[in-house]
Design a protein around this motif. Structure first.
Motif: not given
Lengths: 466, 124
Positions: A228, B59, B57, A225-226, B41, A222-223, A389-390, B39
């Motif tokens: 890009x 967030x 998802x 993908x965030x 997804x 996910x990180x 916060x991740x 965020x």
């Protein structure tokens, strides 16, 4: 001919640590190292990448400064040559540090390539080509590993590179294809992304950091993908060739094509026994040529030991160091066994990963009935105050005994926080015992305490579960 | 199909038909519960989504939650503006904060969706 109690071939985190421990035990020690002390870890791996990450972290905070109420007036620029120069200084300082410790213990450092003439006689080929012979009661092989290559498109050092070239880049590529989304691939992905490089990744297994616990992998997927960073999973690169415009064109097994300025191959590392002339001592080797050792790190040749990446196993610097200590203690008359049950793994991605013990899938496969406790960073006061916060802390406990089997932390400072878990597992602590220990507020370590509470569904700062 | 207005799914997503296709997003109740969204997804254009299964998802400062698909179909467009600036979703979840444009694969699924009135009873 100089005679030593222990001659160590290789001065990396395995060899140099063994040397110091051996000297502490009163042994007459020499280390034969063809490059610089500190080996791959200090010169090409662990330390250089962490130095680069320190610079990119500063850049990241500057880019996010507005979030914290700080306005930057004017331009901010990453001076890549200066970043590399800082990394070089850090490395040089640490190499000198080891040399200073060596001098204090009277350890002889011989610059050259060591090889076997006989089990207790070594030949050292010095940089000027001349040779020297060394006699030693015991010999410890600690020659480490080299980056693994993909035969279809070998490393050329310019367009197709390994981590060795990546830590010494002259400029930030505009785009890069990283093959292998393990620890090394991910760390470089975050470093280069922060510096403005467009990163694409291909991974053979189903997730980023596939050898970690599944929840760690999912967070990392996910990180990426965030940011890009396109990650192709369950895919292999079939071929790579240079295009007419000088760009590298990679073709996946699926047929899809990826274009990038450079290709970084980070699929793992392979043990290095080149130049050792092992046939002169007839040491037992595995099918692939790896040196075989028992749990005392002895080879089948009396008085010859081997440690670190060269014996395969867990290829981590701290494992090599521990093996080095056990092996040299045995070489000097001790009788210690190596214990691999608690080996923390740390990945300096963003967010960081810190894990120790069993993954969820391993615990289930080993037949354990497990209870899982999870606590998200975003339920912690400190995380919000810090603006990070991740992530989450995950504790896997044996349902029968409540003993902690594995801990997987993703989030800020995970690489430091994991060691509380390492102590817990090493000493057979239960989730309740960890949860019962008062943890200071407000710290990130409270995530571990609350995850331990969650094993028993009594975490405080989370809504009631149905 | 025609313009039937908003329909709702119990997992707090809405669905709005627009001719052959439909828009999907999260409800006002959902964005309130989530707090500031940091965020989202989303699947890629061309991906299939399946009713009642996770399509991605969301967030927020408080939570990381699955987005449960209200219908099945093919994703033909995603709202890149919302991905780039998730605050749009908090500000206008039923309009500018739409998430996906979908081509329905099974129109009969619409019968399972809730009317605005029925959804309001759920989302108090």
């Amino acid at each position: 001919m100089p005679k030593y109690d222990v001659a160590i071939i290789g001065g990396g985190p395995g060899g140099y640590v063994a040397a110091i421990r051996g000297a502490q035990l009163g042994g007459r020690i020499c280390v034969i190292e063809k490059g610089e002390l500190g080996g791959t870890c200090l010169n090409w791996g662990c330390i250089p990448t962490k130095a680069l990450i320190a610079s990119t972290s500063v850049l990241r905070y500057i880019n996010e400064a507005k979030r914290y109420g700080i306005n930057i007036k004017g331009d901010v620029e990453a001076d890549f040559p200066a970043i590399m120069e800082r990394k070089n200084k850090v490395v040089a300082t640490l190499v000198n540090g080891i040399k200073t410790v060596f001098k204090s213990y009277d350890i002889d450092l011989i610059k050259g390539t060591g090889s076997f003439l006989a089990p207790h006689r070594l030949k050292v080929t010095l940089p000027d080509g001349s040779t020297q012979e060394i006699e030693a009661e015991k010999v410890l092989i600690a020659t480490g590993s080299v980056p693994a290559v993909i035969p279809a498109f070998p490393i050329d050092g310019k367009k197709i590179i390994s981590s060795d070239e990546a830590v010494n880049l002259k400029e930030v590529p505009k785009s890069i294809l990283i093959i292998g989304a393990g620890a090394i691939g991910c760390e470089f992905a975050f470093i280069l992304h922060e510096l403005g490089c467009q990163v694409t990744m291909v991974e053979m297994l189903a997730h980023a950091v596939p050898l970690e616990d599944i929840d760690t992998s999912k967070t990392m997927d996910r990180e990426l993908k965030k940011r890009k960073i396109k990650l192709y999973c369950s895919q292999k690169v079939q071929k790579v060739k240079e295009d007419a415009d000088g760009m590298m064109l990679a073709t996946l097994e699926s047929g899809e094509e990826i274009k990038a300025e450079k290709v970084l191959v980070s699929i793992g590392r392979v043990f290095n026994v080149k130049g050792l002339d092992l046939e002169n001592i007839k040491v037992a080797q595995g099918r692939r040529g790896d040196i075989l050792v028992n749990d005392r790190l002895e080879t089948n040749v009396p008085g010859v030991y081997a440690i670190g990446d060269v014996i395969g196993g867990i290829m981590l610097a701290h494992v090599a160091s521990k093996e080095g200590i056990v092996a040299v203690e045995n070489a000097l008359g001790g009788n210690k066994r190596i214990d691999y049950r608690v080996v923390p793994a740390t990945i300096f991605s963003n967010p960081e990963i810190g894990s120790v013990g069993l993954k969820e899938r391993e615990a289930r496969k080993q037949g354990y009935d497990i209870r899982i406790g999870m606590f998200p960073y975003r339920a912690l006061g400190k995380s919000h105050a810090m603006g990070e916060i991740v992530g989450q802390a995950k504790i896997i406990a044996d349902a029968k005994t409540d003993k902690i089997l594995g801990v997987h932390i993703v989030g800020a400072h995970a690489t430091d926080l994991v060691h509380e878990a390492a102590i817990a597992i090493q000493h057979g602590l239960t989730a309740q015992q960890l949860g019962d220990t008062i943890h200071s507020h407000p710290t990130l370590s409270e995530a571990l305490m609350e995850a331990a509470h969650d094993v028993h569904q009594i975490a405080i700062d989370m809504p009631k579960k149905n | 199909m025609g313009d039937e207005g908003y329909k709702f799914h119990k997992e707090h997503l809405w669905f709005k038909a627009e001719g052959d296709t439909a828009l999907v997003g999260i409800t006002d109740y959902a964005q309130q519960q989530l707090g500031d969204i940091v965020y989202v997804d989303l699947p890629d254009v061309g991906d299939e989504i399946k009713k009642d299964e996770s399509l991605g998802e969301v967030e927020s400062a408080k939570n990381l939650s699955d987005l449960i698909a209200p219908v099945s179909g093919e994703v033909i467009e995603i709202n890149n503006d919302a991905v780039d600036d998730p605050s749009i979703i908090n500000k206008d979840p039923m309009g500018e904060g739409w998430l996906l444009k979908v081509k329905l694969s099974d129109p009969s699924e619409l019968d399972d969706l809730l009317s605005e009135e029925d959804y309001k009873k759920l989302a108090k």
